[in-house]
Design a protein around this motif. Structure first.
Motif, short mmCIF file in Angstrom:
data_model
loop_
_atom_site.label_atom_id
_atom_site.label_comp_id
_atom_site.label_asym_id
_atom_site.label_seq_id
_atom_site.Cartn_x
_atom_site.Cartn_y
_atom_site.Cartn_z
N ARG A 69 0.83 -1.21 0.00
CA ARG A 69 0.00 0.00 0.00
C ARG A 69 0.86 1.26 0.00
N GLU A 119 -4.18 4.27 0.28
CA GLU A 119 -4.74 3.19 -0.52
C GLU A 119 -5.93 2.45 0.09
N GLU A 142 -2.47 8.97 -5.39
CA GLU A 142 -3.53 8.67 -4.43
C GLU A 142 -3.46 9.54 -3.18
#
Length: 337
Positions: free
Chosen positions: A64, A214, A326
Motif C-alpha cells: 500500500r 490506498e 492517491e
C-alpha cells in the motif's frame, strides 16, 4: 497463513487469516505483482528493519505504501517513517493508548449534527461508509465535543476499518478487500456550512492522505449543489487519473447509479434504499464484521501492535509531485460546494 498462489509471503510478518489475493488483477496489488514490485517490497522492508522498525512490515502494508508512491522505495520509506512517528504521538499513541481506551460516549449527540458511519457492504463486498454533510453544525458540535475528539474517533474508526471490518468482508467475499465504498451526501449543504467545516475537514484530510494510503474503492458524491460538477471538472485536472475514475459526482438523480453499486437492502432508506435498522442505520454498525461466521477478534484487541496501517475512506488522489499518487483533495471538494 492464508495462501497466495502468485505472491511470495514472508512468514515472519505475514500472519493473515483472510484471503490475500486481490480481485481484478490490477498491477501492484496483492497477487498481481511483478518481480520488480516484489523486489521493492523486500527492499523497503529490509531498509525499515535496518532502521529499527518492527511493526506493520507485512507485505500488504508495504504494497500500500509503495503504490501510494508509485513504487519509489525512498518516497514510500519517508511516508512510512512519518506515519510511524505520528502513530506514536497522536492521541497518546494510536496503538498503545488510543485504540485500546477511546470511548465516544457523545456519539449519539454528535451524529445528530454530523453523521459518519459504516453500514453493511456494496455489491463487491466492501464496507460502505457514509457521511451526511448537510446536517453539520460545528458550533453546536463544539458544545458537545471537541475537534480533537472528533479526529480521535475518526482515527479509531480507520483502525477498526483495517481490523476487523475489512478482514471480515474479505473472508465473506473469498478475496482480499482493501478498500471501502464511500457515500458523501451533500443534501442541505450551502456556502455557510461548507466554510464552517472546512478547517476540520482539512485536518481530517491531512491525517488520511499522510498516514492511511490506498483505501478508496469508490466515492459517490450525491445531492451535490448546483455548479458542483463544473467546479469538479476543473479540480479533477489536478488529480491522479486512477483516483478520478473512482469518483462519481451525482446530483439529486443519483439513485439508479448508486443502487447499481450498493444493494437496495443495504442502503439506508433516507438515501434511497430499503434498509431500516432497528435503532437507526447510523448507530447499527451492521456488516460482516458483526457476523460470527466471518469476524475474528482484531489484533489490537489481542494487545498485538503488528496491525496493518489503515487509511481513509474519503476521497484521495491529489497528484502533487514526482512519485506521489492517491493523495486526498477533500479540501478542494469542500471549496467546490
Amino acid at each position: 497463513m492464508a495462501p497466495n498462489p502468485t505472491m511470495e509471503l514472508d512468514p515472519k510478518y505475514d500472519n493473515y487469516d483472510f484471503p490475500t489475493t486481490s480481485p481484478g488483477g490490477a498491477s501492484g496489488h496483492p497477487g498481481h505483482t511483478t518481480k520488480e514490485q516484489d523486489a521493492a517490497v523486500h527492499q523497503l522492508r529490509m531498509t525499515l528493519e535496518q532502521e529499527g522498525f518492527k511493526d506493520r512490515l507485512d507485505t500488504l502494508t508495504m504494497l500500500r505504501f509503495l503504490r501510494a508512491r508509485k513504487f519509489d522505495v525512498q518516497l514510500a520509506k519517508k511516508m512510512f517513517e512519518d506515519s510511524e512517528k505520528w502513530r506514536k504521538d497522536f492521541g497518546g499513541g494510536v496503538d498503545s493508548h488510543l485504540i485500546q481506551t477511546f470511548e465516544y460516549k457523545e456519539k449519539p449527540q454528535v451524529f445528530a449534527y454530523y453523521p459518519q458511519y459504516y453500514h453493511k457492504t456494496d455489491k463487491e463486498g466492501r464496507p460502505v461508509y457514509i457521511e451526511q454533510m448537510g446536517k453539520i453544525d460545528l458550533e453546536a458540535l463544539r458544545k458537545i465535543t471537541t475537534d480533537e475528539r472528533m479526529l480521535e474517533n475518526l482515527v479509531v474508526e480507520y483502525e477498526k476499518m483495517a481490523d476487523p471490518r475489512l478482514p471480515a468482508c474479505s473472508r465473506k467475499a473469498g478475496a482480499l478487500l482493501e478498500t471501502c465504498c464511500t457515500i458523501m451526501d451533500f443534501k442541505g449543504v450551502g456556502i455557510s456550512k461548507a466554510s464552517q467545516v472546512y478547517g476540520y475537514v482539512q485536518r481530517a484530510s491531512a491525517i488520511s492522505q499522510n498516514y492511511y494510503p490506498e483505501r478508496l474503492g469508490k466515492l459517490y458524491l450525491i445531492n451535490t449543489p448546483w455548479g458542483f460538477s463544473g467546479v469538479f471538472a476543473v479540480v479533477k485536472r489536478f488529480l491522479d487519473p486512477v483516483t478520478v475514475s473512482k469518483i462519481h459526482v451525482l446530483g439529486s438523480s443519483y439513485k439508479s447509479e448508486l443502487l447499481g453499486q450498493v444493494p437496495k437492502e443495504n442502503l439506508p432508506k433516507e438515501l434511497g434504499g430499503e434498509c431500516e435498522c432497528k435503532g437507526g442505520c447510523q448507530m447499527s454498525d451492521e456488516g460482516p464484521w458483526q457476523d460470527p461466521q466471518w469476524v475474528k477478534p482484531a489484533k489490537w484487541q489481542q494487545n498485538n501492535n503488528n496491525i496493518p496501517a489503515t487509511e481513509s475512506h474519503i476521497v484521495e488522489g491529489l497528484a502533487s509531485g514526482a512519485g506521489h499518487t492517491e493523495q486526498q483533495p477533500i479540501e478542494q471538494i469542500a471549496h467546490a460546494v
